[in-house]
Design a protein around this motif. Structure first.
Motif, PDB file in Angstrom:
ATOM      1  N   SER A   1       0.860  -1.181   0.000  1.00 38.10           N
ATOM      2  CA  SER A   1       0.000   0.000   0.000  1.00 38.10           C
ATOM      3  C   SER A   1       0.897   1.232   0.000  1.00 38.10           C
ATOM      4  O   SER A   1       1.842   1.313   0.773  1.00 38.10           O
ATOM      5  CB  SER A   1      -0.876  -0.051   1.264  1.00 38.10           C
ATOM      6  OG  SER A   1      -1.391   1.215   1.535  1.00 38.10           O
TER       7      SER A   1
ATOM      8  N   ARG B   1       0.749   5.523  -0.106  1.00 41.39           N
ATOM      9  CA  ARG B   1       0.032   6.808  -0.105  1.00 41.39           C
ATOM     10  C   ARG B   1       1.045   7.913  -0.332  1.00 41.39           C
ATOM     11  O   ARG B   1       2.069   7.952   0.328  1.00 41.39           O
ATOM     12  CB  ARG B   1      -0.625   7.061   1.260  1.00 41.39           C
ATOM     13  CG  ARG B   1      -1.802   6.189   1.561  1.00 41.39           C
ATOM     14  CD  ARG B   1      -2.276   6.482   2.982  1.00 41.39           C
ATOM     15  NE  ARG B   1      -3.226   5.490   3.405  1.00 41.39           N
ATOM     16  CZ  ARG B   1      -4.542   5.604   3.268  1.00 41.39           C
ATOM     17  NH1 ARG B   1      -5.058   6.704   2.736  1.00 41.39           N
ATOM     18  NH2 ARG B   1      -5.341   4.647   3.668  1.00 41.39           N
TER      19      ARG B   1
ATOM     20  N   GLY C   1      -1.568  12.486  -0.049  1.00 45.05           N
ATOM     21  CA  GLY C   1      -3.001  12.283   0.205  1.00 45.05           C
ATOM     22  C   GLY C   1      -3.681  11.320  -0.749  1.00 45.05           C
ATOM     23  O   GLY C   1      -4.866  11.020  -0.597  1.00 45.05           O
ATOM     24  N   LEU C   2      -2.925  10.808  -1.731  1.00 45.16           N
ATOM     25  CA  LEU C   2      -3.516   9.843  -2.682  1.00 45.16           C
ATOM     26  C   LEU C   2      -3.175   8.429  -2.252  1.00 45.16           C
ATOM     27  O   LEU C   2      -2.003   8.137  -1.978  1.00 45.16           O
ATOM     28  CB  LEU C   2      -2.930  10.050  -4.084  1.00 45.16           C
ATOM     29  CG  LEU C   2      -3.275  11.317  -4.835  1.00 45.16           C
ATOM     30  CD1 LEU C   2      -2.432  11.389  -6.116  1.00 45.16           C
ATOM     31  CD2 LEU C   2      -4.760  11.314  -5.180  1.00 45.16           C
ATOM     32  N   HIS C   3      -4.169   7.552  -2.235  1.00 46.34           N
ATOM     33  CA  HIS C   3      -3.908   6.148  -1.910  1.00 46.34           C
ATOM     34  C   HIS C   3      -3.667   5.421  -3.241  1.00 46.34           C
ATOM     35  O   HIS C   3      -4.590   4.877  -3.844  1.00 46.34           O
ATOM     36  CB  HIS C   3      -5.117   5.559  -1.168  1.00 46.34           C
ATOM     37  CG  HIS C   3      -4.791   4.298  -0.457  1.00 46.34           C
ATOM     38  ND1 HIS C   3      -5.716   3.608   0.289  1.00 46.34           N
ATOM     39  CD2 HIS C   3      -3.645   3.604  -0.348  1.00 46.34           C
ATOM     40  CE1 HIS C   3      -5.140   2.540   0.804  1.00 46.34           C
ATOM     41  NE2 HIS C   3      -3.894   2.518   0.436  1.00 46.34           N
TER      42      HIS C   3
ATOM     43  N   GLN D   1      -3.249  -0.011  -3.291  1.00 45.47           N
ATOM     44  CA  GLN D   1      -4.180  -0.329  -2.200  1.00 45.47           C
ATOM     45  C   GLN D   1      -4.201  -1.819  -1.885  1.00 45.47           C
ATOM     46  O   GLN D   1      -5.250  -2.443  -1.898  1.00 45.47           O
ATOM     47  CB  GLN D   1      -5.589   0.138  -2.581  1.00 45.47           C
ATOM     48  CG  GLN D   1      -5.654   1.610  -2.911  1.00 45.47           C
ATOM     49  CD  GLN D   1      -7.015   2.038  -3.435  1.00 45.47           C
ATOM     50  OE1 GLN D   1      -8.011   1.350  -3.234  1.00 45.47           O
ATOM     51  NE2 GLN D   1      -7.057   3.167  -4.105  1.00 45.47           N
TER      52      GLN D   1
ATOM     53  N   THR E   1       5.217   3.769  -9.303  1.00 48.28           N
ATOM     54  CA  THR E   1       5.118   3.827  -7.838  1.00 48.28           C
ATOM     55  C   THR E   1       5.486   2.473  -7.223  1.00 48.28           C
ATOM     56  O   THR E   1       6.158   2.413  -6.189  1.00 48.28           O
ATOM     57  CB  THR E   1       3.678   4.225  -7.441  1.00 48.28           C
ATOM     58  OG1 THR E   1       3.396   5.501  -8.024  1.00 48.28           O
ATOM     59  CG2 THR E   1       3.509   4.297  -5.941  1.00 48.28           C
TER      60      THR E   1
ATOM     61  N   THR F   1      10.316   5.810  -2.644  1.00 50.33           N
ATOM     62  CA  THR F   1       9.058   6.554  -2.507  1.00 50.33           C
ATOM     63  C   THR F   1       9.387   7.968  -2.019  1.00 50.33           C
ATOM     64  O   THR F   1      10.233   8.127  -1.131  1.00 50.33           O
ATOM     65  CB  THR F   1       8.139   5.839  -1.495  1.00 50.33           C
ATOM     66  OG1 THR F   1       7.872   4.533  -2.011  1.00 50.33           O
ATOM     67  CG2 THR F   1       6.829   6.587  -1.284  1.00 50.33           C
TER      68      THR F   1
ATOM     69  N   GLY G   1       5.819  10.122   1.719  1.00 49.07           N
ATOM     70  CA  GLY G   1       4.959   9.020   1.272  1.00 49.07           C
ATOM     71  C   GLY G   1       4.946   7.906   2.314  1.00 49.07           C
ATOM     72  O   GLY G   1       5.897   7.769   3.083  1.00 49.07           O
ATOM     73  N   GLU G   2       3.879   7.137   2.309  1.00 48.80           N
ATOM     74  CA  GLU G   2       3.773   6.053   3.298  1.00 48.80           C
ATOM     75  C   GLU G   2       3.672   4.720   2.569  1.00 48.80           C
ATOM     76  O   GLU G   2       2.826   4.561   1.692  1.00 48.80           O
ATOM     77  CB  GLU G   2       2.512   6.289   4.138  1.00 48.80           C
ATOM     78  CG  GLU G   2       2.311   5.291   5.233  1.00 48.80           C
ATOM     79  CD  GLU G   2       0.931   5.460   5.845  1.00 48.80           C
ATOM     80  OE1 GLU G   2       0.737   6.415   6.623  1.00 48.80           O
ATOM     81  OE2 GLU G   2       0.049   4.646   5.520  1.00 48.80           O
TER      82      GLU G   2
ATOM     83  N   GLY H   1      -5.502   0.579  -8.262  1.00 49.19           N
ATOM     84  CA  GLY H   1      -4.696   0.400  -7.050  1.00 49.19           C
ATOM     85  C   GLY H   1      -4.483  -1.036  -6.617  1.00 49.19           C
ATOM     86  O   GLY H   1      -3.895  -1.295  -5.570  1.00 49.19           O
TER      87      GLY H   1
END
Ligand SMILES: Nc1ncnc2c1ncn2[C@@H]1O[C@H](COP(=O)(O)OP(=O)(O)OP(=O)(O)O)[C@@H](O)[C@H]1O
Length: 246
Positions: free
Chosen positions: A8, A10, A13-15, A18, A42, A51, A55-56, A214
């Motif tokens: 996952s 992010r 603010g965009l996921h 997923q 990504t 990343t 980013g997470e 995603g």
């Protein structure tokens, strides 16, 4: 073999990813496909620890029992991950030889300064890089720059190569040359390839992973995917003639 589980990502603010799960076969080319903006780059960048800041990234990335998620990139390079980014990132103001020298691992040059087998491996695949050693990388053609970007990574003894859209923007003849080189590279090291050119996919890929919304929408035999023109059309948004004739 590389295993990605429940990845996952992010960013801003965009996921974007997923819960992406797939494996990269220990030999040959695994191609990562999907429409524009679906998260292919990504995914590669998450695997190699690139990343963007802030980013997470969650999930697991493993080779065997070894967990690699969020490891610093230099450590992943030492682990044998070679990354060829989409924009090639050669140093335009430096010569071809200087670009290669900057990427040299220990052992690529003897104590006396002679080039070792690491260079032989690269120059066997790309004789032109030897011939053009003194040329500024910025004055190379797009195809030659791509060869330099791939050759630079191959100075190391990689256990996996991640290559992002290597044929993008290249003339058809050069696309064929890059595909030929990747075919030879994949005989010795597994490759995770992002590629939009379906003729190249058809030629190189044994396994395919398709991202959509995603997640992984399809994974399996690349030839099977390309045979199913309706499926390819719906997953990749390409025209049926493009699938059939590529
Ligand atoms: N640093 C970032 N900041 C904001 N959004 C980003 C960032 N990086 C990627 N994105 C967004 O994430 C989504 C996925 O981007 P990514 O580049 O991974 O897609 P892709 O499948 O490789 O696309 P393409 O086929 O067009 O190269 C896009 O909507 C993109 O705009």
């Amino acid at each position: 073999m590389l295993t990605v589980t429940d990845l996952s990502v992010r960013i801003a603010g965009l996921h974007i990813l997923q819960g992406v799960s797939f494996t990269v076969a220990p030999t040959g080319v695994t191609v990562l496909l999907g429409r524009n903006g679906v998260g292919k780059t990504t995914t590669l960048r998450a695997i190699v620890g690139l990343t963007p800041r802030g980013g997470e990234v969650r999930g697991t990335i493993r080779t065997g029992a070894r967990g690699l998620l969020n490891q610093p990139t230099y450590r992943l390079v030492r682990e044998g991950f070679g990354y060829v980014p989409e924009d090639r990132c050669v140093f335009a103001g430096l010569t071809v030889a200087e670009n290669l020298r900057l990427a040299e691992p220990r052992g690529a040059r003897s104590a006396g300064g002679e080039l070792t087998a690491a260079y032989d491996r690269v120059y066997d695949l790309f004789p032109e890089l030897r011939r053009r050693g003194r040329q500024r990388a910025g004055s190379l053609s797009g195809g030659q720059q791509q060869m330099l970007a791939i050759g630079r990574v191959l100075l190391r003894d990689n256990r996996l190569l991640l290559v992002d859209e290597p044929t993008k923007g290249l003339a058809p003849k050069v696309v064929t040359e890059v595909a030929e080189v990747l075919e030879r590279v994949a005989e010795v090291v597994p490759v995770l390839l992002v590629e939009q050119n379906l003729a190249v996919v058809r030629r190189l890929a044994r396994d395919a992973v398709v991202l959509a919304a995603g997640r992984v929408a399809w994974a399996g035999d690349a030839r099977e995917l390309l045979r199913e023109t309706a499926l390819t059309r719906s997953l990749l948004g390409v025209g049926s003639s493009e699938v059939a004739t590529s």
